[in-house]
Design an enzyme around this catalytic site. Structure first.
Site, PDB file in Angstrom:
ATOM      1  N   ASP A  82       0.850  -1.193   0.000  1.00  0.00           N
ATOM      2  CA  ASP A  82       0.000   0.000   0.000  1.00  0.00           C
ATOM      3  C   ASP A  82       0.895   1.256   0.000  1.00  0.00           C
ATOM      4  O   ASP A  82       1.783   1.383   0.853  1.00  0.00           O
ATOM      5  CB  ASP A  82      -0.866  -0.040   1.271  1.00  0.00           C
ATOM      6  N   HIS A  83       0.653   2.147  -0.946  1.00  0.00           N
ATOM      7  CA  HIS A  83       1.377   3.433  -1.013  1.00  0.00           C
ATOM      8  C   HIS A  83       2.903   3.285  -1.026  1.00  0.00           C
ATOM      9  O   HIS A  83       3.607   3.941  -0.237  1.00  0.00           O
ATOM     10  CB  HIS A  83       0.973   4.357   0.146  1.00  0.00           C
ATOM     11  N   GLY A 185      -8.057   8.673   6.644  1.00  0.00           N
ATOM     12  CA  GLY A 185      -8.240   9.057   8.036  1.00  0.00           C
ATOM     13  C   GLY A 185      -9.686   9.209   8.474  1.00  0.00           C
ATOM     14  O   GLY A 185     -10.621   8.805   7.772  1.00  0.00           O
ATOM     15  N   GLY A 221      -9.124   5.586   0.856  1.00  0.00           N
ATOM     16  CA  GLY A 221      -9.865   6.416   1.804  1.00  0.00           C
ATOM     17  C   GLY A 221     -11.327   6.048   1.892  1.00  0.00           C
ATOM     18  O   GLY A 221     -12.189   6.919   2.019  1.00  0.00           O
ATOM     19  N   ALA A 222     -11.615   4.759   1.872  1.00  0.00           N
ATOM     20  CA  ALA A 222     -13.020   4.334   1.781  1.00  0.00           C
ATOM     21  C   ALA A 222     -13.632   3.955   3.126  1.00  0.00           C
ATOM     22  O   ALA A 222     -14.693   3.327   3.169  1.00  0.00           O
ATOM     23  CB  ALA A 222     -13.131   3.166   0.799  1.00  0.00           C
ATOM     24  N   ILE A 265      -9.691  -0.007   3.003  1.00  0.00           N
ATOM     25  CA  ILE A 265     -10.248   0.300   4.323  1.00  0.00           C
ATOM     26  C   ILE A 265      -9.198   0.025   5.397  1.00  0.00           C
ATOM     27  O   ILE A 265      -8.711  -1.103   5.531  1.00  0.00           O
ATOM     28  CB  ILE A 265     -11.518  -0.542   4.579  1.00  0.00           C
TER      29      ILE A 265
END
Ligand code: G3H
Ligand code: 13P
Ligand code: ZN
Length: 321
Positions: A82-83, A185, A221-222, A265
């Site tokens: 992730d990222h 966040g 960002g879900a 999530i």
């Protein structure tokens, strides 16, 4: 069952009009909660590991924990970085056997983002790994007054449909994370804001019109930041602000139907875990056995993941499609 490739998972999800849950893993309890919920719900799942998770838990521990999960369940599991913030980190994860990596160079100008993504794609594809990249910035709608209005959006932070087409063509990425008002966040929106779902439709349409088919889009960002979890956390001594806000689950459902195939999530898991731990600490102050607070935390995360895969993402029951 060995790790599964997101390529296969995405193809099935697009066909079945459901979304894959991509849940962040930082420790054993989170992993067990996600895996147990998905196994019981027969849901395919993506486990995602951030740079921060690797720093916190040690990549070797995470790898072994995931191996344990894979060997004790039957559902398809993909492991995703992730990222990823550099070619070097992506390469490291590919070499460790991740089936999917994200290179996030979205803060760079378009051409530089393409160049960095292209480099990761070339290495990943040689090693049977797929690549997610991001175009647009997830600054969040709380700063925003609409596409042309807010100080942040004036810089073009939302993903533009034509740019998405060009980006996918030039970079060769396998899936694209888009910015449509989403952010990370627990403080995403101010007031009654929503995702820009019309923009999402336009991006999807532009990719299809350009001959890129039913191209997989990713929604970061879900988290929905459930009010009951915020209330529970604050009831037991937490101090989360009144202005916490997440993406309404109804928006996620529409995004899923339009074609957001991977839905990220993390925050909701953190909130569920925190609420459960705070409750034990506040109601049983004499307790000091970690199993007595990590156990309830694991159960709370499991319930939350079950709800997501069953009621929001609709991937429950699709593990063996
Ligand atoms: O998008 C960010 C994820 O929630 C991971 O967060 O970098 O704190 O592990 P982290
Ligand atoms: P949330 O903060 O909304 O859970 O988003 C997580 C995410 O996008 C991880 O990449
Ligand atoms: Zn993210």
């Amino acid at each position: 069952m060995p790790l599964t490739h997101t390529r296969d998972l995405f193809a099935k999800a697009l066909k079945g009009k459901y979304a894959l849950g991509a849940f962040n893993v930082n420790n054993m309890e989170l992993l067990q909660a996600i895996i147990e919920a998905c196994e019981e719900e027969k849901a395919p799942v993506m486990l995602q590991i951030s740079k921060g998770a690797r720093d916190y838990a040690n990549p070797v521990y995470l790898k072994k924990l995931i191996e344990a999960a894979v060997s004790t369940c039957t559902i398809p599991i993909a492991v995703h970085l992730d990222h990823g913030d550099s070619f070097e980190l992506c390469k490291q994860c590919i070499d460790e056997g991740f089936t999917s990596v994200m290179i996030d160079a979205s803060h760079e100008p378009f051409e530089k983002n393409v160049e960095i993504t292209r480099r990761v794609v070339e290495y990943a594809h040689k090693h049977n790994c797929v690549v997610e990249s991001e175009l647009g910035h997830l600054v969040g709608a709380q700063f925003d007054e609409g596409e042309e209005g807010g100080g942040f959006s004036a810089g073009g932070h939302y993903t533009h449909p034509e740019e998405a087409v060009e980006f996918v063509r030039q970079s060769g990425c396998d899936s694209l994370a888009i910015a449509i008002g989403n952010s990370h966040g627990a403080y995403k929106f101010k007031g009654e804001q929503h995702l820009d779902l019309d923009r999402l439709k336009s991006i999807k349409q532009a990719l299809s019109d350009a001959g890129l088919g039913d191209y997989p889009l990713v929604l970061h960002g879900a988290s929905s930041v459930p009010k009951d979890l915020i209330t529970e956390i604050n009831k037991y001594g937490g101090q989360l602000g009144e202005d916490t806000a997440g993406v309404p689950e109804a928006d996620i459902e529409v995004a899923r139907r339009i074609g957001c195939t991977k839905v990220n999530i993390d925050t909701d898991l953190r909130l569920a875990m925190t609420a459960a731990i705070r409750k034990v600490f506040a109601t049983k102050p004499k307790e000091f056995d970690p199993r007595k607070f990590l156990g309830p935390a694991r159960s709370a995360v499991k319930d939350l993941v079950r709800h997501k895969v069953r009621d929001v993402l609709c991937c429950a029951g699709h593990a063996f499609d």
